[in-house]
Enzyme design. Structure first.
Site, PDB file in Angstrom:
ATOM      1  CG  ASN A   1     -28.021   6.898  -7.831  1.00 19.20           C
ATOM      2  OD1 ASN A   1     -27.246   5.999  -8.107  1.00 19.20           O
ATOM      3  ND2 ASN A   1     -27.638   8.157  -7.757  1.00 19.20           N
TER       4      ASN A   1
ATOM      5  CG  HIS B   1     -23.773   2.472  -4.727  1.00 22.33           C
ATOM      6  ND1 HIS B   1     -22.536   3.047  -4.966  1.00 22.33           N
ATOM      7  CD2 HIS B   1     -24.427   3.334  -3.921  1.00 22.33           C
ATOM      8  CE1 HIS B   1     -22.457   4.182  -4.308  1.00 22.33           C
ATOM      9  NE2 HIS B   1     -23.584   4.384  -3.668  1.00 22.33           N
TER      10      HIS B   1
ATOM     11  CG  HIS C   1     -22.732  11.232  -9.977  1.00 17.94           C
ATOM     12  ND1 HIS C   1     -22.451  11.605  -8.681  1.00 17.94           N
ATOM     13  CD2 HIS C   1     -22.070  12.109 -10.767  1.00 17.94           C
ATOM     14  CE1 HIS C   1     -21.655  12.661  -8.701  1.00 17.94           C
ATOM     15  NE2 HIS C   1     -21.397  12.974  -9.959  1.00 17.94           N
TER      16      HIS C   1
ATOM     17  NE  ARG D   1     -17.713  10.568  -7.851  1.00 14.32           N
ATOM     18  CZ  ARG D   1     -18.094  11.275  -6.791  1.00 14.32           C
ATOM     19  NH1 ARG D   1     -19.268  11.069  -6.253  1.00 14.32           N
ATOM     20  NH2 ARG D   1     -17.307  12.167  -6.256  1.00 14.32           N
TER      21      ARG D   1
ATOM     22  NE  ARG E   1     -15.548   7.833  -6.733  1.00 14.51           N
ATOM     23  CZ  ARG E   1     -15.569   8.634  -5.673  1.00 14.51           C
ATOM     24  NH1 ARG E   1     -16.408   8.411  -4.687  1.00 14.51           N
ATOM     25  NH2 ARG E   1     -14.752   9.656  -5.587  1.00 14.51           N
ATOM     26  CG  HIS E   2     -20.182   4.864  -9.354  1.00 12.99           C
ATOM     27  ND1 HIS E   2     -20.654   5.846 -10.203  1.00 12.99           N
ATOM     28  CD2 HIS E   2     -20.240   5.397  -8.099  1.00 12.99           C
ATOM     29  CE1 HIS E   2     -20.989   6.901  -9.493  1.00 12.99           C
ATOM     30  NE2 HIS E   2     -20.744   6.685  -8.221  1.00 12.99           N
TER      31      HIS E   2
ATOM     32  CD  GLU F   1     -27.051  11.993  -8.931  1.00 12.88           C
ATOM     33  OE1 GLU F   1     -25.884  11.878  -8.504  1.00 12.88           O
ATOM     34  OE2 GLU F   1     -28.036  11.560  -8.340  1.00 12.88           O
TER      35      GLU F   1
ATOM     36  CB  THR G   1     -23.121  13.787  -3.977  1.00 10.59           C
ATOM     37  OG1 THR G   1     -22.960  13.030  -5.161  1.00 10.59           O
ATOM     38  CG2 THR G   1     -23.121  15.251  -4.303  1.00 10.59           C
TER      39      THR G   1
ATOM     40  CD  GLU H   1     -31.946  14.953  -6.212  1.00  5.95           C
ATOM     41  OE1 GLU H   1     -32.197  14.817  -7.426  1.00  5.95           O
ATOM     42  OE2 GLU H   1     -31.288  14.128  -5.552  1.00  5.95           O
TER      43      GLU H   1
ATOM     44  CG  HIS I   1     -27.186  12.195  -0.075  1.00  3.47           C
ATOM     45  ND1 HIS I   1     -26.267  11.984  -1.082  1.00  3.47           N
ATOM     46  CD2 HIS I   1     -26.584  11.816   1.064  1.00  3.47           C
ATOM     47  CE1 HIS I   1     -25.154  11.525  -0.561  1.00  3.47           C
ATOM     48  NE2 HIS I   1     -25.325  11.405   0.740  1.00  3.47           N
TER      49      HIS I   1
HETATM   50  N1  PXP Z   1     -29.401  12.558  -5.313  1.00  4.17           N
HETATM   51  C1  PXP Z   1     -28.151  12.984  -5.582  1.00  4.17           C
HETATM   52  C2  PXP Z   1     -27.995  14.294  -6.271  1.00  4.17           C
HETATM   53  C3  PXP Z   1     -27.020  12.195  -5.257  1.00  4.17           C
HETATM   54  O1  PXP Z   1     -25.793  12.643  -5.550  1.00  4.17           O
HETATM   55  C4  PXP Z   1     -27.225  10.954  -4.632  1.00  4.17           C
HETATM   56  C5  PXP Z   1     -26.051  10.111  -4.279  1.00  4.17           C
HETATM   57  O2  PXP Z   1     -25.413   9.665  -5.411  1.00  4.17           O
HETATM   58  C6  PXP Z   1     -28.543  10.538  -4.400  1.00  4.17           C
HETATM   59  C7  PXP Z   1     -29.616  11.371  -4.719  1.00  4.17           C
HETATM   60  C8  PXP Z   1     -28.859   9.201  -3.799  1.00  4.17           C
HETATM   61  O3  PXP Z   1     -28.370   9.126  -2.508  1.00  4.17           O
HETATM   62  P1  PXP Z   1     -28.441   7.735  -1.736  1.00  4.17           P
HETATM   63  O4  PXP Z   1     -27.546   6.790  -2.460  1.00  4.17           O
HETATM   64  O5  PXP Z   1     -27.973   8.080  -0.369  1.00  4.17           O
HETATM   65  O6  PXP Z   1     -29.879   7.283  -1.785  1.00  4.17           O
END
Ligand code: PXP
Length: 244
Positions: free
Chosen positions: A7, A10, A49, A51, A55-56, A76, A107, A157, A197
């Site tokens: 992901n 960031h 994602h 959003r 925001r990102h 996402e 999330t 997931e 997550h």
């Molecule tokens: N899976 C989903 C559905 C998420 O929303 C997120 C956070 O954006 C992640 C995985 C990844 O989480 P983390 O950044 O804590 O690894």
């Protein structure tokens, strides 16, 4: 082998911190360039994602990733008409339907498939028709897993956030057990099991022992490590810990 979806949200968070209103020029860092390097280091997919508040990740990032992604693009998205339409136009390989709350930092909770059944079912049906693999981001809860199967979701997931938060506490065992049971149930119902997550380089040693894991989606810890090591090393190290 457990697959790794990286992901990269960031990377865009960092870019937006400086270049929120930029019309062009030297805009950095570029999430698309990061995705290419993550793929070269062994990422099996790229997750972003988009959003509602942008925001990102921005729309343009997603379209560029659709062109450049050599593995699988997993979008996402909130379960809204606008995002469903966006995903159908984009045509990524996969979408993950997540709850979205404007005030949250990331999330925070799983999707409430039980409470929002009609909307989620319609979105999953649209993705199934379009050949886009839809997963539902849900807590490890029996009712949610059963309903995911009922409405025809091919993937769940499992939200590992509560487990990750409890990692250093006595509650960890119970949280892990909830994930294990949910994974067994989903698999038994014919649903693929992903998780994500709060997964990091330490808790991965246990997370990877969950049964029937297809893919882990990991963002924050990989991007954090990449600040020190570069993204290639961060991806390689996580993959090695996932599949020792
Ligand atoms: N899976 C989903 C559905 C998420 O929303 C997120 C956070 O954006 C992640 C995985 C990844 O989480 P983390 O950044 O804590 O690894």
């Amino acid at each position: 082998m457990i697959l790794l979806g990286v992901n990269i949200d960031h990377c865009a968070t960092l870019r937006q911190a400086r270049y929120r209103d930029s019309a062009g020029g030297q805009v950095e860092p570029d999430p698309v360039a990061l995705a290419e390097r993550a793929e070269r280091a062994g990422a099996d997919g790229i997750t972003v994602h988009l959003r509602e508040d942008r925001r990102h990740i921005q729309d343009r990032d997603v379209w560029r990733l659709k062109e450049s992604c050599a593995t699988r693009l997993n979008l996402e998205m909130a379960c809204t008409e606008a995002m469903t339409e966006f995903a159908l136009n984009l045509g990524p390989q996969a979408v993950c339907i997540v709850p979205e709350n404007r005030a949250e930092v990331t999330t925070e909770g799983g999707l409430d498939v039980v409470g929002g059944r009609e909307r989620v079912e319609a979105c999953v049906a649209a993705m199934n028709r379009a050949g886009i693999e839809a997963s539902l981001f849900i807590g490890p809860d029996e009712e949610q897993v059963r309903l995911a199967a009922d409405i025809g979701a091919p993937v769940v997931e499992l939200h590992t956030g509560a487990y990750a938060n409890a990692y250093a506490t006595p509650g960890r065992r119970a949280e892990f057990e909830r994930l294990r049971e949910a994974a067994e149930l989903a698999h038994g119902l014919g649903i693929k099991v992903n998780a994500g997550h709060g997964i990091n380089y330490v808790n991965i040693a246990e997370v990877r022992t969950l049964p029937h894991l297809n893919e882990l989606n990991i963002g924050h810890s990989i991007l954090s490590r990449a600040v020190f090591t570069g993204i290639e090393e961060a991806v390689r190290e996580m993959k090695a810990r996932m599949n020792p």
